[in-house]
Design an enzyme around this catalytic site. Structure first.
Site, PDB file in Angstrom:
ATOM      1  N   ASP A  66       0.497  -0.943  -0.102  1.00  0.00           N
ATOM      2  CA  ASP A  66       0.232   0.030  -0.180  1.00  0.00           C
ATOM      3  C   ASP A  66       0.735   1.288   0.044  1.00  0.00           C
ATOM      4  OD1 ASP A  66      -1.919   2.159   1.176  1.00  0.00           O
ATOM      5  OD2 ASP A  66      -3.551   0.027   1.218  1.00  0.00           O
ATOM      6  N   ALA A  87      -0.577   4.563  -8.592  1.00  0.00           N
ATOM      7  CA  ALA A  87      -1.761   4.452  -7.751  1.00  0.00           C
ATOM      8  C   ALA A  87      -2.379   5.175  -7.200  1.00  0.00           C
ATOM      9  CB  ALA A  87      -1.159   3.897  -6.252  1.00  0.00           C
ATOM     10  N   GLN A  89      -7.229   6.232  -5.464  1.00  0.00           N
ATOM     11  CA  GLN A  89      -8.699   5.655  -6.183  1.00  0.00           C
ATOM     12  C   GLN A  89      -9.358   6.309  -7.791  1.00  0.00           C
ATOM     13  OE1 GLN A  89     -10.751   3.150  -4.871  1.00  0.00           O
ATOM     14  NE2 GLN A  89     -11.428   3.813  -6.326  1.00  0.00           N
ATOM     15  N   TYR A 154     -13.240  13.692  -5.960  1.00  0.00           N
ATOM     16  CA  TYR A 154     -12.040  13.532  -6.427  1.00  0.00           C
ATOM     17  C   TYR A 154     -10.731  14.530  -6.383  1.00  0.00           C
ATOM     18  CZ  TYR A 154      -8.989  11.364 -11.014  1.00  0.00           C
ATOM     19  OH  TYR A 154      -8.458  11.138 -10.845  1.00  0.00           O
ATOM     20  N   LYS A 158      -6.719  15.396  -6.175  1.00  0.00           N
ATOM     21  CA  LYS A 158      -5.339  15.209  -7.147  1.00  0.00           C
ATOM     22  C   LYS A 158      -4.914  17.190  -7.349  1.00  0.00           C
ATOM     23  CE  LYS A 158      -5.176  11.344  -8.680  1.00  0.00           C
ATOM     24  NZ  LYS A 158      -4.435  10.198  -9.289  1.00  0.00           N
ATOM     25  N   ARG A 277     -25.457  11.757 -13.459  1.00  0.00           N
ATOM     26  CA  ARG A 277     -24.439  11.212 -12.490  1.00  0.00           C
ATOM     27  C   ARG A 277     -24.254  12.826 -11.789  1.00  0.00           C
ATOM     28  NH1 ARG A 277     -21.736   5.667 -14.457  1.00  0.00           N
ATOM     29  NH2 ARG A 277     -23.017   4.438 -13.492  1.00  0.00           N
ATOM     30  N   GLU A 278     -24.382  12.491 -10.316  1.00  0.00           N
ATOM     31  CA  GLU A 278     -23.535  13.741  -9.643  1.00  0.00           C
ATOM     32  C   GLU A 278     -22.011  14.206  -9.544  1.00  0.00           C
ATOM     33  OE1 GLU A 278     -24.138  14.105  -5.836  1.00  0.00           O
ATOM     34  OE2 GLU A 278     -24.072  11.845  -5.228  1.00  0.00           O
TER      35      GLU A 278
HETATM   36  P1  NAD Z   1      -6.544   2.202 -12.394  1.00  0.00           P
HETATM   37  O1  NAD Z   1      -7.438   1.855 -11.026  1.00  0.00           O
HETATM   38  O2  NAD Z   1      -6.371   1.160 -12.961  1.00  0.00           O
HETATM   39  O3  NAD Z   1      -5.366   1.872 -11.926  1.00  0.00           O
HETATM   40  C1  NAD Z   1      -4.970   2.664  -9.818  1.00  0.00           C
HETATM   41  C2  NAD Z   1      -3.818   1.250  -9.477  1.00  0.00           C
HETATM   42  O4  NAD Z   1      -3.892   1.934  -8.345  1.00  0.00           O
HETATM   43  C3  NAD Z   1      -4.632  -0.170  -9.243  1.00  0.00           C
HETATM   44  O5  NAD Z   1      -4.243  -1.420  -9.180  1.00  0.00           O
HETATM   45  C4  NAD Z   1      -5.042  -0.280  -7.717  1.00  0.00           C
HETATM   46  O6  NAD Z   1      -4.846  -1.007  -7.419  1.00  0.00           O
HETATM   47  C5  NAD Z   1      -3.445   0.489  -7.314  1.00  0.00           C
HETATM   48  N1  NAD Z   1      -4.257   1.486  -5.862  1.00  0.00           N
HETATM   49  C6  NAD Z   1      -5.359   2.532  -5.426  1.00  0.00           C
HETATM   50  N2  NAD Z   1      -4.658   2.647  -4.271  1.00  0.00           N
HETATM   51  C7  NAD Z   1      -3.964   1.742  -3.516  1.00  0.00           C
HETATM   52  C8  NAD Z   1      -3.102   2.056  -2.394  1.00  0.00           C
HETATM   53  N3  NAD Z   1      -3.677   2.463  -1.382  1.00  0.00           N
HETATM   54  N4  NAD Z   1      -1.604   1.177  -2.412  1.00  0.00           N
HETATM   55  C9  NAD Z   1      -0.667   0.469  -3.969  1.00  0.00           C
HETATM   56  N5  NAD Z   1      -1.864   0.807  -4.911  1.00  0.00           N
HETATM   57  C10 NAD Z   1      -3.097   1.352  -4.972  1.00  0.00           C
HETATM   58  O7  NAD Z   1      -6.893   3.469 -12.320  1.00  0.00           O
HETATM   59  P2  NAD Z   1      -6.309   4.115 -13.575  1.00  0.00           P
HETATM   60  O8  NAD Z   1      -6.998   4.945 -14.539  1.00  0.00           O
HETATM   61  O9  NAD Z   1      -5.014   3.431 -14.313  1.00  0.00           O
HETATM   62  O10 NAD Z   1      -5.341   5.689 -13.674  1.00  0.00           O
HETATM   63  C11 NAD Z   1      -4.197   6.247 -12.744  1.00  0.00           C
HETATM   64  C12 NAD Z   1      -3.643   6.826 -12.181  1.00  0.00           C
HETATM   65  O11 NAD Z   1      -4.882   8.214 -13.419  1.00  0.00           O
HETATM   66  C13 NAD Z   1      -4.587   7.743 -11.560  1.00  0.00           C
HETATM   67  O12 NAD Z   1      -3.937   8.375  -9.824  1.00  0.00           O
HETATM   68  C14 NAD Z   1      -6.138   8.056 -11.846  1.00  0.00           C
HETATM   69  O13 NAD Z   1      -6.458   8.830 -10.919  1.00  0.00           O
HETATM   70  C15 NAD Z   1      -5.048   8.706 -13.030  1.00  0.00           C
HETATM   71  N6  NAD Z   1      -6.067   9.214 -14.076  1.00  0.00           N
HETATM   72  C16 NAD Z   1      -6.603   8.604 -14.654  1.00  0.00           C
HETATM   73  C17 NAD Z   1      -7.565   8.669 -15.810  1.00  0.00           C
HETATM   74  C18 NAD Z   1      -8.444   7.814 -16.062  1.00  0.00           C
HETATM   75  O14 NAD Z   1      -8.745   8.054 -17.235  1.00  0.00           O
HETATM   76  N7  NAD Z   1      -8.077   6.176 -16.713  1.00  0.00           N
HETATM   77  C19 NAD Z   1      -7.593  10.459 -15.967  1.00  0.00           C
HETATM   78  C20 NAD Z   1      -7.027  11.440 -15.442  1.00  0.00           C
HETATM   79  C21 NAD Z   1      -6.217  10.267 -14.153  1.00  0.00           C
END
Ligand code: NAD
Length: 328
Positions: A66, A87, A89, A154, A158, A277-278
């Site tokens: 984590d 990493a 949420q 969220y 960020k 959705r809100e």
């Molecule tokens: P995802 O949920 O597929 O990947 C995030 C990973 O982080 C997951 O595998 C999860 O298990 C891991 N994780 C979560 N909490 C953790 C913790 N406490 N310790 C260790 N690992 C942890 O999401 P994604 O779409 O791949 O997003 C990756 C990053 O990009 C994130 O920071 C997200 O906020 C950012 N982001 C994504 C998008 C998108 O459209 N996908 C857009 C903007 C920003």
């Protein structure tokens, strides 16, 4: 180079780790399998990493742990030349339902990582930020100096993460750069996003469902473009301390997106609508001028091309991917 990818079992982090291994870097992935969607997609990603590492004769280590745990984080940061922090949420709606948990992971987890990184001699921490930091559009496309007024918990996490990174750069001389991703899609994408949802429903002859009137617009970014930006920044220090938009600049309405998918896969289906959705942003549209001028970033695909490629990938991987999408 040895790269630490936090969240590397996830969608974007998984692609980053895969690309870095292909480029000949050693990679450590830290991920705790946060139960946001089907774990099987993440397990599949780790298998891909192992295969690529074996083919390329590079070192690959997966650590289940984590980002909020200081000991684990210190241990994995210690070996790293560059830290690529994915990493989190992700997901706006999850943050409305569980703001405390999302703040814990996205803010406390990031501080933990920055603390560990400042103690070592990592060259740079590259952080995944989001278009959600902008919130209310005063002018579009968003340039990086547009005010940040997030409309979801969220988005707030960020923005906070970005400020933390900047403060660590200014106070401790730790090089950081934040990339504001605009809705990313591509192979192994998170199941709870519009594109995977529309494709999955249309292939199963179920009408695509739009939340709201479909007039909301999004700038969809193909995951390869996100990979390219991160790849450049492993060795490029020209934007340390800054934020960059990483988008496609090709924004379309959700209505048009649903039509693109529906027309290709099941033209007979009628699109359905449910209430909005809100905390979803009304419009996102990226200016990528700064990323282009500083790191030579150029989006590689139009949304129609990218969606076509995603559909091809989905059909080729349907057997393992679809049950996981539908169970998420
Ligand atoms: P995802 O949920 O597929 O990947 C995030 C990973 O982080 C997951 O595998 C999860 O298990 C891991 N994780 C979560 N909490 C953790 C913790 N406490 N310790 C260790 N690992 C942890 O999401 P994604 O779409 O791949 O997003 C990756 C990053 O990009 C994130 O920071 C997200 O906020 C950012 N982001 C994504 C998008 C998108 O459209 N996908 C857009 C903007 C920003």
């Amino acid at each position: 180079m040895h790269v630490l990818v936090t969240g590397g079992a996830g969608f974007i982090g998984g692609h980053l780790a895969e690309a870095f291994l292909e480029d000949g870097h050693d990679v450590t992935v830290l991920d705790n399998f946060e139960p946001f969607y089907a774990e099987g997609i993440k397990r599949h990603t780790l298998e891909v990493h192992r295969e690529v590492a074996a083919d390329g004769d590079v070192e690959y280590r997966f650590v289940e742990g984590d980002v909020r745990d200081p000991e684990t984080v210190r241990e994995v940061v210690d070996d790293a030349d560059v830290v690529v922090h994915q990493a989190a949420q992700a997901g706006v709606r999850e943050s409305v339902d569980n703001p405390q948990r999302v703040t814990d992971i996205n803010v406390d987890g990031t501080v933990n990582l920055l603390e560990a990184s400042k103690e070592t001699d990592v060259d740079r921490v590259i952080l995944a930020s989001s278009s959600s930091v902008y919130g209310k559009p005063r002018s579009l496309p968003y340039e990086e100096d547009h005010p940040t007024e997030p409309v979801s918990p969220y988005g707030v996490t960020k923005v906070t993460q970005e400020h933390m990174a900047r403060v660590y750069t200014e106070l401790h001389g730790l090089p950081t750069v934040c990339l504001r991703y605009f809705t990313v899609y591509g192979p192994r994408m998170r199941p709870n996003m519009a594109i995977s949802n529309f494709v999955s429903r249309c292939l199963n002859e179920e009408p695509p469902v739009i939340y709201g009137d479909g007039e909301q617009t999004r700038d969809f970014t193909y995951v390869d473009d996100v990979v390219d930006a991160n790849r450049t920044l492993l060795t490029d220090d020209s934007v340390d301390g800054e934020v960059l938009n990483i988008g496609s600049s090709d924004n379309i309405s959700i209505q048009e997106l649903a039509e693109v998918v529906r027309d290709q896969l099941a033209p007979e289906l009628e699109i359905e609508y449910e209430s909005a959705r809100e905390a979803d942003a009304e419009h996102t549209h990226a200016s990528v001028e700064k990323a282009n001028e500083t790191i030579g970033y150029e989006p590689s695909r139009t949304i129609t091309e990218g969606v076509g490629e995603f559909i091809e990938w989905y059909e080729a991987n349907r057997e393992w991917y679809e049950p996981l999408v539908r169970s998420s």
